[in-house]
Design a protein around this motif. Structure first.
Motif, mmCIF file in Angstrom:
data_model
loop_
_atom_site.group_PDB
_atom_site.id
_atom_site.type_symbol
_atom_site.label_atom_id
_atom_site.label_comp_id
_atom_site.label_asym_id
_atom_site.label_seq_id
_atom_site.Cartn_x
_atom_site.Cartn_y
_atom_site.Cartn_z
ATOM 1 N N PHE A 1 5.302 -1.161 3.143
ATOM 2 C CA PHE A 1 5.518 0.226 3.577
ATOM 3 C C PHE A 1 5.409 0.329 5.097
ATOM 4 C CE2 PHE A 1 4.648 1.814 -0.744
ATOM 5 C CZ PHE A 1 3.871 0.794 -1.246
ATOM 6 N N TYR B 1 4.564 3.487 7.811
ATOM 7 C CA TYR B 1 4.161 4.870 8.042
ATOM 8 C C TYR B 1 4.080 5.114 9.546
ATOM 9 C CZ TYR B 1 2.214 4.824 3.246
ATOM 10 O OH TYR B 1 2.029 4.727 1.887
ATOM 11 N N LEU C 1 -0.481 10.668 7.676
ATOM 12 C CA LEU C 1 0.417 9.525 7.568
ATOM 13 C C LEU C 1 1.678 9.957 6.828
ATOM 14 C CD1 LEU C 1 -2.480 8.164 7.886
ATOM 15 C CD2 LEU C 1 -1.490 6.238 6.660
ATOM 16 N N LEU D 1 5.450 8.609 5.363
ATOM 17 C CA LEU D 1 6.161 7.400 4.954
ATOM 18 C C LEU D 1 7.570 7.374 5.544
ATOM 19 C CD1 LEU D 1 6.105 4.856 3.168
ATOM 20 C CD2 LEU D 1 6.985 6.280 1.302
ATOM 21 N N GLY E 1 3.325 -2.590 -9.482
ATOM 22 C CA GLY E 1 2.625 -1.650 -10.346
ATOM 23 C C GLY E 1 2.190 -0.447 -9.529
ATOM 24 N N GLY E 2 1.651 0.543 -10.182
ATOM 25 C CA GLY E 2 1.388 1.784 -9.484
ATOM 26 C C GLY E 2 -0.057 2.140 -9.250
ATOM 27 N N ARG E 3 -0.983 1.252 -9.578
ATOM 28 C CA ARG E 3 -2.368 1.699 -9.530
ATOM 29 C C ARG E 3 -3.249 0.809 -8.669
ATOM 30 N NH1 ARG E 3 -0.187 5.412 -9.957
ATOM 31 N NH2 ARG E 3 -0.080 6.892 -11.665
ATOM 32 N N GLN F 1 -3.207 0.336 -1.328
ATOM 33 C CA GLN F 1 -2.393 -0.255 -0.281
ATOM 34 C C GLN F 1 -3.321 -0.818 0.795
ATOM 35 O OE1 GLN F 1 0.633 2.438 1.152
ATOM 36 N NE2 GLN F 1 1.375 2.889 -0.906
ATOM 37 N N ASP G 1 -0.844 12.145 -10.405
ATOM 38 C CA ASP G 1 -1.793 11.742 -11.449
ATOM 39 C C ASP G 1 -2.773 10.668 -10.978
ATOM 40 O OD1 ASP G 1 -0.194 9.227 -13.526
ATOM 41 O OD2 ASP G 1 -0.136 9.538 -11.357
ATOM 42 N N TYR G 2 -2.765 10.361 -9.708
ATOM 43 C CA TYR G 2 -3.699 9.357 -9.193
ATOM 44 C C TYR G 2 -3.996 9.708 -7.757
ATOM 45 C CZ TYR G 2 -5.716 4.653 -8.690
ATOM 46 O OH TYR G 2 -6.563 3.596 -8.517
ATOM 47 N N LEU H 1 -6.456 8.918 -4.130
ATOM 48 C CA LEU H 1 -7.223 7.914 -3.397
ATOM 49 C C LEU H 1 -7.798 8.530 -2.135
ATOM 50 C CD1 LEU H 1 -4.146 6.651 -4.235
ATOM 51 C CD2 LEU H 1 -5.371 4.541 -3.769
ATOM 52 N N TYR I 1 -9.010 7.211 1.743
ATOM 53 C CA TYR I 1 -9.028 6.143 2.724
ATOM 54 C C TYR I 1 -9.872 6.575 3.910
ATOM 55 C CZ TYR I 1 -5.206 3.490 0.571
ATOM 56 O OH TYR I 1 -4.438 2.734 -0.283
ATOM 57 N N PHE J 1 -8.724 10.236 4.931
ATOM 58 C CA PHE J 1 -7.464 10.730 4.400
ATOM 59 C C PHE J 1 -7.516 10.721 2.883
ATOM 60 C CE2 PHE J 1 -4.905 10.910 8.194
ATOM 61 C CZ PHE J 1 -5.401 9.928 9.031
ATOM 62 N N ALA K 1 -0.566 10.133 -5.733
ATOM 63 C CA ALA K 1 0.565 9.337 -6.211
ATOM 64 C C ALA K 1 1.104 9.930 -7.513
ATOM 65 C CB ALA K 1 0.143 7.889 -6.438
ATOM 66 N N LEU K 2 2.421 9.791 -7.670
ATOM 67 C CA LEU K 2 3.068 10.206 -8.908
ATOM 68 C C LEU K 2 3.117 9.040 -9.884
ATOM 69 C CD1 LEU K 2 6.101 11.996 -7.254
ATOM 70 C CD2 LEU K 2 4.271 13.134 -8.510
ATOM 71 N N ASN K 3 3.177 9.324 -11.159
ATOM 72 C CA ASN K 3 3.263 8.276 -12.171
ATOM 73 C C ASN K 3 4.715 7.828 -12.327
ATOM 74 O OD1 ASN K 3 2.813 6.486 -14.217
ATOM 75 N ND2 ASN K 3 2.652 8.045 -15.797
ATOM 76 N N GLY L 1 5.562 4.593 -11.669
ATOM 77 C CA GLY L 1 5.573 3.138 -11.793
ATOM 78 C C GLY L 1 5.664 2.471 -10.438
ATOM 79 N N PHE L 2 5.688 3.245 -9.406
ATOM 80 C CA PHE L 2 5.735 2.690 -8.064
ATOM 81 C C PHE L 2 4.792 3.501 -7.193
ATOM 82 C CE2 PHE L 2 7.406 0.137 -4.784
ATOM 83 C CZ PHE L 2 7.322 0.899 -3.640
ATOM 84 N N GLN L 3 4.020 2.804 -6.412
ATOM 85 C CA GLN L 3 2.968 3.493 -5.684
ATOM 86 C C GLN L 3 3.451 4.064 -4.360
ATOM 87 O OE1 GLN L 3 0.003 1.518 -3.545
ATOM 88 N NE2 GLN L 3 -1.680 2.503 -4.582
ATOM 89 N N LYS L 4 4.120 5.187 -4.406
ATOM 90 C CA LYS L 4 4.473 5.889 -3.182
ATOM 91 C C LYS L 4 3.431 6.973 -2.983
ATOM 92 C CE LYS L 4 8.013 8.876 -1.209
ATOM 93 N NZ LYS L 4 9.242 9.624 -1.465
ATOM 94 N N LEU L 5 2.659 6.832 -1.922
ATOM 95 C CA LEU L 5 1.552 7.747 -1.687
ATOM 96 C C LEU L 5 1.956 8.884 -0.773
ATOM 97 C CD1 LEU L 5 -1.411 5.242 -1.092
ATOM 98 C CD2 LEU L 5 -0.807 6.460 -3.186
ATOM 99 N N PHE M 1 0.068 11.402 1.764
ATOM 100 C CA PHE M 1 -1.213 11.515 2.441
ATOM 101 C C PHE M 1 -1.457 12.924 2.945
ATOM 102 C CE2 PHE M 1 -3.081 7.310 2.944
ATOM 103 C CZ PHE M 1 -2.040 6.492 2.567
ATOM 104 N N GLY M 2 -2.733 13.282 3.002
ATOM 105 C CA GLY M 2 -3.128 14.511 3.661
ATOM 106 C C GLY M 2 -3.205 14.300 5.164
#
Lengths: 113, 113
Positions: free
Chosen positions: A33, A35, A43, A45, A97-99, A102, B31-32, B34, B36, B89, B93-95, B97-101, B103-104
């Motif tokens: 990625f 950012y 941040l 993307l 995978g998604g969980r 980074q 649904d997920y 994090l 940082y 921060f 992430a959305l479910n 299947g790919f972790q596109k975050l 951020f705040g």
């Protein structure tokens, strides 16, 4: 130990120059990625890649392009640098995978004069 | 359109007290989540995460709470230490299947001795 490295910590370029920012990860991660971090905006993307030679636009791709010729290397290209691209650029990688978290590099502070 | 918001740009806390950092989101499909932590001149490092099927996750001094009905999450640090001083921060992430975050904007925490 997990490591993401970026080619430069600080970079100063002139308006109109072509700029290359390099990122290398040693974790054999599929996902990479780019950012940018700006005060008050967090941040954002720019581009991401989930495989060699694959790329997807993020939220702010205008004025940027990317290259991923090898799994460990992801390059961000500013085709013609402008002053509004002055920012902190952060590269990250993650496994498939998604969980999974980074992992970020230390960042490149780019100033465009 | 900021989908993930941290409304407090800064927070000051005394050493030993509790730090509470807040984060609100608008997209109910996230649904997920994090958190940082970022020190100056370094890339963000992962702190703690929570899945939407839980309402609390704890890791040592750090606890994240999720209130799905309010679309709100918070990070509690107890007890706060001067070394916790950093920008925090939250990310979502959305479910897919790919972790596109997403951020705040970040909250700068200052813990004074």
């Amino acid at each position: 130990d997990v490591k993401v490295t970026q080619s430069s910590r600080y970079l100063v370029k002139r308006t109109g120059e072509k700029v290359f920012l390099e990122c290398v990860q040693d974790m054999d991660h599929e996902n990479m990625f780019w950012y940018r971090q700006d005060p008050g905006l967090g941040l954002r993307l720019i581009y991401f890649s989930y495989d060699v030679k694959m790329k997807e636009k993020g939220d702010i791709p205008e004025g940027y392009s990317v290259s991923r010729e090898k799994k460990e290397r992801f390059s961000l290209i500013l085709e013609s640098a402008s002053t509004n691209q002055t920012s902190m650029y952060l590269c990250a990688s993650s496994p498939p995978g998604g969980r999974d978290e980074q992992f970020f590099g230390p960042g490149t502070r780019l100033t465009v004069l | 359109d900021q989908q993930v918001k941290q409304n407090s740009p800064s927070l000051s806390v005394q050493e030993g007290r509790i730090s509470i950092l807040n984060c609100d989101y608008t997209n109910s499909m996230f649904d997920y989540f994090l958190w940082y932590k970022k020190y100056p001149a370094e890339g963000p490092t992962f702190l703690i995460s929570i899945s939407s099927i839980k309402d609390k996750n704890e890791d040592g001094r750090f606890t994240v709470f999720l209130n799905k009905s309010a679309k709100h999450l918070s990070l509690h640090i107890v007890p706060s230490q001067p070394g916790d001083s950093a920008v925090y921060f939250c990310a979502a992430a959305l479910n897919t299947g790919f972790q596109k975050l997403v951020f705040g904007t970040g909250t700068r925490l200052l813990v004074s001795p």
